[in-house]
Design an enzyme around this catalytic site. Structure first.
Site, PDB file in Angstrom:
ATOM      1  N   THR A 127      78.666 -38.401  62.566  1.00 20.43           N
ATOM      2  CA  THR A 127      77.780 -39.381  63.024  1.00 20.43           C
ATOM      3  C   THR A 127      77.759 -38.945  64.529  1.00 20.43           C
ATOM      4  O   THR A 127      78.585 -38.887  65.348  1.00 20.43           O
ATOM      5  CB  THR A 127      77.953 -40.753  62.584  1.00 20.43           C
ATOM      6  OG1 THR A 127      78.415 -41.052  61.274  1.00 20.43           O
ATOM      7  CG2 THR A 127      77.004 -41.616  63.280  1.00 20.43           C
ATOM      8  N   SER A 133      72.258 -41.335  59.464  1.00 20.15           N
ATOM      9  CA  SER A 133      71.994 -40.516  58.034  1.00 20.15           C
ATOM     10  C   SER A 133      71.126 -39.352  58.154  1.00 20.15           C
ATOM     11  O   SER A 133      71.498 -38.396  57.311  1.00 20.15           O
ATOM     12  CB  SER A 133      71.212 -41.645  57.087  1.00 20.15           C
ATOM     13  OG  SER A 133      71.814 -42.942  56.830  1.00 20.15           O
ATOM     14  N   ILE A 338      83.099 -71.815  48.770  1.00 27.90           N
ATOM     15  CA  ILE A 338      84.112 -72.653  48.025  1.00 27.90           C
ATOM     16  C   ILE A 338      85.178 -73.162  49.187  1.00 27.90           C
ATOM     17  O   ILE A 338      85.498 -74.167  48.454  1.00 27.90           O
ATOM     18  CB  ILE A 338      84.583 -71.522  46.779  1.00 27.90           C
ATOM     19  CG1 ILE A 338      83.693 -71.271  45.755  1.00 27.90           C
ATOM     20  CG2 ILE A 338      85.957 -72.240  46.454  1.00 27.90           C
ATOM     21  CD1 ILE A 338      84.303 -70.008  45.014  1.00 27.90           C
ATOM     22  N   GLU A 364      79.803 -44.518  55.651  1.00 32.38           N
ATOM     23  CA  GLU A 364      79.687 -43.430  54.697  1.00 32.38           C
ATOM     24  C   GLU A 364      78.328 -43.512  53.973  1.00 32.38           C
ATOM     25  O   GLU A 364      78.543 -43.467  52.674  1.00 32.38           O
ATOM     26  CB  GLU A 364      80.955 -43.365  53.886  1.00 32.38           C
ATOM     27  CG  GLU A 364      82.191 -42.972  54.596  1.00 32.38           C
ATOM     28  CD  GLU A 364      83.338 -42.397  53.693  1.00 32.38           C
ATOM     29  OE1 GLU A 364      83.060 -42.082  52.763  1.00 32.38           O
ATOM     30  OE2 GLU A 364      84.509 -43.002  54.232  1.00 32.38           O
ATOM     31  N   THR A 366      74.626 -45.944  54.087  1.00 31.72           N
ATOM     32  CA  THR A 366      74.151 -47.098  53.819  1.00 31.72           C
ATOM     33  C   THR A 366      73.744 -47.462  52.348  1.00 31.72           C
ATOM     34  O   THR A 366      73.566 -46.367  51.596  1.00 31.72           O
ATOM     35  CB  THR A 366      73.041 -47.705  54.625  1.00 31.72           C
ATOM     36  OG1 THR A 366      71.845 -46.797  54.139  1.00 31.72           O
ATOM     37  CG2 THR A 366      73.419 -47.243  56.429  1.00 31.72           C
ATOM     38  N   SER A 367      73.504 -48.738  52.037  1.00 34.19           N
ATOM     39  CA  SER A 367      73.262 -49.060  50.649  1.00 34.19           C
ATOM     40  C   SER A 367      71.807 -48.357  50.475  1.00 34.19           C
ATOM     41  O   SER A 367      71.495 -47.996  49.287  1.00 34.19           O
ATOM     42  CB  SER A 367      73.037 -50.563  50.303  1.00 34.19           C
ATOM     43  OG  SER A 367      74.514 -51.245  50.363  1.00 34.19           O
TER      44      SER A 367
END
Length: 381
Positions: A127, A133, A338, A364, A366-367
């Site tokens: 990177t 990307s 919670i 590593e 992105t989604s």
């Protein structure tokens, strides 16, 4: 019988990693996080236990284990401190694994024993400030000069970018946007022209060092090329396939850590005369957590099984990474809910899991990149 022996061995490794994390990591989690301290001395000790050369064959000083064992180790460490889990993953699956996968025999003999033992910590540089990307637009350039390459440019968001003793660095040796115009180099710290830049001040994963690597007229002998000239992009994509299994395992550790802390708290915390676990609103959250964990573990273990079998894991690794990383964000968010107000304090571990979790959906790939990888593959033909 074989299945039982494998499971018994996995349980021994799980217990070893768990004991190490409880003894050498848990007492310092908050201290390291607050100070953004990368505990390099502790990583040397991790090497003694075999946790930094998990996938490296014994002939090179490694543990000679497979991905099921590797996943197990990462989960147990990340349940205690995901920052340490991240650094363990980057060292094993990126730098060390790149040299193992694409280095020649001389390079393997030179670097793998030091990396596997923890004597040296590894970094991996793909990177750049303006290319995440979009790696084929990288601006770091290596120009041939006799039997050397002269490297100029910068890499950003690099785990161990300052403390790493050796780095695998991807640089352009051909034309812009040419997938065969990128080459991988292995570069030792102390090489003239190679220095660390800015250390990032991060939301989470603060004990895992993230730093720039800067190259100014850095001369690298051609013997430091990993594989063939021009193969770097292909190599990096292969390494990231396996690396995504690492991030899935890291995410799974955060899932388990958040869930176990929440289950304990929900059984102990009383409101209106009974434990809050007895209230449907809380019990349903716990049920959702456990369901996502089961699914994430199955996906991660399946990707690891394929990797151990030498099969392609591009899709399966992306699916595991995508689902597990998004799940750890959701589970750590519910864990805060919670715990109520206590979850918002540093007195309870879920606050750190919440901050750490988001990186898993970014690092590593992105989604969104995972969905791109998955969709492109299922729409082929």
């Amino acid at each position: 019988m074989l299945e039982a022996a494998v499971e018994e061995n996995l349980e021994m490794i799980r217990q070893s990693a768990r004991d190490f994390a409880e003894t050498h990591i848990r007492p310092y989690v908050l201290e390291w996080d607050e100070a953004q301290h990368f505990p390099k001395d502790m990583f040397h000790k991790m090497g003694e236990f075999g946790f930094l050369g998990v996938l490296v064959p014994e002939e090179y000083g490694g543990a000679g284990l497979g991905y099921q064992e590797y996943i197990t180790i990462l989960v147990e460490i990340s349940k205690v401190c995901s920052s340490i889990g991240l650094s363990t993953a980057a060292h094993n699956s990126l730098c060390t694994n790149h040299i193992l996968s694409f280095g020649n025999e001389e390079q393997k003999q030179k670097y793998l024993p030091k990396l596997a033992s923890g004597e040296w910590i590894g970094a991996w540089g793909l990177t750049e400030p303006n290319t995440g990307s979009d790696a084929m637009r990288m601006k770091t350039v290596a120009v041939k000069d006799g039997d050397h390459y002269v490297l100029n440019g910068a890499k950003s968001w690099i785990t161990h970018g300052k403390s790493g003793d050796v780095a695998v660095v991807l640089a352009r040796t051909g034309e812009l946007l040419d997938s065969k115009g990128i080459t991988a180099f292995v570069i030792e710290r102390g090489t003239p022209g190679f220095k660390a830049g800015k250390k990032e001040n991060k939301l989470g994963m603060r004990a895992s060092e993230t730093c720039e690597m800067i190259f100014e007229d850095c001369r690298i002998h051609e013997s430091q090329v990993l594989g063939e000239v021009g193969e770097g992009f292909y190599q990096a994509m292969k390494i990231l396939d396996g690396g995504r299994i690492s991030i899935a395992a890291l995410s799974l550790g955060i899932c388990y850590g958040s869930y176990e802390a929440s289950l304990k708290y929900a059984k102990e915390r009383e409101q209106f005369g009974k434990p809050i676990a007895k209230f449907q609103g809380i019990s349903f959250k716990l049920a959702d957590m456990r369901t996502k964990i089961e699914a994430a573990e199955l996906l991660t273990r399946n990707a690891g099984k394929l990797k151990d079998a030498g099969k392609k894991v591009t899709v399966e690794g992306a699916i595991a990474k995508y689902f597990a990383s998004e799940s750890c964000v959701e589970i750590s968010t519910d864990a805060i809910q919670i715990h109520g107000g206590y979850g918002y304090t540093k007195d309870f571990p879920v606050e750190k899991f919440f901050r750490d979790s988001k990186l898993c959906t970014i690092g590593e790939g992105t989604s969104e990149i995972q969905k791109l990888v998955i969709s492109r593959n299922i729409l082929k033909g």
